[in-house]
Design a protein around this motif. Structure first.
Motif, PDB file in Angstrom:
ATOM      1  N   GLY A  81     -31.211  -7.758 -15.376  1.00 11.36           N
ATOM      2  CA  GLY A  81     -31.147  -7.777 -13.922  1.00 11.36           C
ATOM      3  C   GLY A  81     -32.480  -8.187 -13.330  1.00 11.36           C
ATOM      4  N   ARG A  83     -34.812  -8.319  -9.291  1.00  8.95           N
ATOM      5  CA  ARG A  83     -34.945  -7.779  -7.936  1.00  8.95           C
ATOM      6  C   ARG A  83     -36.189  -8.389  -7.300  1.00  8.95           C
ATOM      7  NH1 ARG A  83     -38.206  -3.602  -6.121  1.00  8.95           N
ATOM      8  NH2 ARG A  83     -37.483  -2.459  -4.287  1.00  8.95           N
ATOM      9  N   LEU A 104     -33.430  -8.909  -2.229  1.00  8.08           N
ATOM     10  CA  LEU A 104     -32.219  -9.227  -2.975  1.00  8.08           C
ATOM     11  C   LEU A 104     -32.328  -8.675  -4.389  1.00  8.08           C
ATOM     12  CD1 LEU A 104     -31.813 -12.989  -1.962  1.00  8.08           C
ATOM     13  CD2 LEU A 104     -30.609 -11.024  -0.977  1.00  8.08           C
ATOM     14  N   GLN A 106     -29.808  -8.465  -8.356  1.00  4.81           N
ATOM     15  CA  GLN A 106     -28.598  -8.837  -9.075  1.00  4.81           C
ATOM     16  C   GLN A 106     -28.721  -8.394 -10.518  1.00  4.81           C
ATOM     17  OE1 GLN A 106     -27.775 -13.079  -9.257  1.00  4.81           O
ATOM     18  NE2 GLN A 106     -25.580 -12.737  -9.316  1.00  4.81           N
ATOM     19  N   ASP A 117     -23.218  -5.249  -9.985  1.00  2.00           N
ATOM     20  CA  ASP A 117     -24.012  -6.240 -10.704  1.00  2.00           C
ATOM     21  C   ASP A 117     -24.036  -7.585  -9.990  1.00  2.00           C
ATOM     22  OD1 ASP A 117     -21.314  -6.524 -11.138  1.00  2.00           O
ATOM     23  OD2 ASP A 117     -21.539  -7.303 -13.175  1.00  2.00           O
ATOM     24  N   ARG A 118     -23.266  -7.713  -8.906  1.00  2.00           N
ATOM     25  CA  ARG A 118     -23.259  -8.957  -8.152  1.00  2.00           C
ATOM     26  C   ARG A 118     -24.493  -9.039  -7.255  1.00  2.00           C
ATOM     27  NH1 ARG A 118     -17.049  -8.148  -6.073  1.00  2.00           N
ATOM     28  NH2 ARG A 118     -16.061  -8.121  -8.146  1.00  2.00           N
ATOM     29  N   LEU A 119     -24.740 -10.228  -6.715  1.00  2.82           N
ATOM     30  CA  LEU A 119     -25.857 -10.407  -5.807  1.00  2.82           C
ATOM     31  C   LEU A 119     -25.707  -9.466  -4.617  1.00  2.82           C
ATOM     32  CD1 LEU A 119     -28.405 -12.071  -5.129  1.00  2.82           C
ATOM     33  CD2 LEU A 119     -26.907 -13.615  -3.845  1.00  2.82           C
ATOM     34  N   GLY A 120     -26.767  -8.693  -4.330  1.00  4.26           N
ATOM     35  CA  GLY A 120     -26.725  -7.729  -3.241  1.00  4.26           C
ATOM     36  C   GLY A 120     -28.034  -7.673  -2.488  1.00  4.26           C
ATOM     37  N   HIS A 149     -23.626  -4.219  -2.148  1.00  3.53           N
ATOM     38  CA  HIS A 149     -23.079  -5.308  -2.972  1.00  3.53           C
ATOM     39  C   HIS A 149     -21.615  -5.560  -2.598  1.00  3.53           C
ATOM     40  CE1 HIS A 149     -26.421  -4.900  -6.005  1.00  3.53           C
ATOM     41  NE2 HIS A 149     -26.384  -3.660  -5.562  1.00  3.53           N
TER      42      HIS A 149
END
Length: 227
Positions: A81, A83, A104, A106, A117-120, A149
């Motif tokens: 991941g 960040r 952001l 992910q 686990d998606r883009l957040g 997310h």
């Protein structure tokens, strides 16, 4: 069942190095790398992360973090991941700092699965103080953060205390309380000893997390440097 436990464990994870309301000086650079040996349920694995802060101005700092988790007896659960955020010092008054942060992220190694686990996005507010307490150099901080997310949401509160115990050694304790959907209830405690030298800071620590449906213990080593 094991997969569900790992979903919860990943969702409760949050890079320790990323927590702090302070900002860097203009053109200041801080880096930290760490490796941890973790045990969760029947799995034993390793977590590695690299973190950096750079002062764009004396009040605005950009941060970046990458993280990787690998299990000796569960390669199907290996994950990573990233960040990245901007942190702004709203108030700097003597030993007190108030900051706001947004960015952001992910990846399951930081956010968890089931959509996390998606883009957040992440938003954070922090308050910190540093100075002398009981004739020792001391700092305390608290933070409130949220991650979003899409259909997955997390809230976390963090508290930390650091105190110099000898000329070059600090004792640092941190607590995280996290709540959110997908049963993301987690209480985490961490303690470490930090040895400060002219070249770098070396840390050795222990972390324990109770996620309700799982318990995780880990020990870690870290190396940090201010440029």
């Amino acid at each position: 069942m094991l997969g569900e436990v790992l979903i919860l464990a990943w969702g409760a994870s949050w890079p320790m190095a990323a927590a702090a309301p302070w900002v860097q000086e203009d053109d200041g650079l801080y880096t930290r790398v760490s490796i941890a040996q973790e045990d969760v349920e029947d799995l034993s694995g390793w977590r590695a992360d690299a973190y950096a802060e750079y002062g764009l101005t004396s009040r605005l700092t950009v941060t970046g973090n990458i993280e990787r988790v690998e299990y000796d007896n569960g390669a199907d659960f290996n994950t990573d991941g990233w960040r990245s955020t901007l942190r702004y010092a709203v108030i700097e008054h003597g030993p007190v700092v108030v900051s706001l942060e947004a960015g952001l992220l992910q990846g399951a190694a930081i956010g968890g699965r089931n959509g996390c686990d998606r883009l957040g996005t992440e938003v954070r507010a922090g308050l910190a103080w540093s100075g002398e307490w009981q004739k020792r150099s001391t700092y305390v901080f608290g933070e409130a953060a949220g991650r979003f997310h899409g259909d997955c949401q997390r809230e976390r509160f963090a508290f930390g205390l650091g105190q110099r115990t000898s000329e070059n050694v600090w004792s640092v304790t941190q607590v995280w309380l996290e709540r959110g959907d997908t049963n993301a209830a987690s209480d985490k405690f961490q303690t470490e000893l930090l040895w400060r030298t002219e070249t770098a800071d070396f840390s050795f620590g222990y972390r324990k997390e109770n996620g309700g449906r799982f318990e995780e213990e880990s020990i870690f080593l870290a190396l940090a440097r201010q440029f």
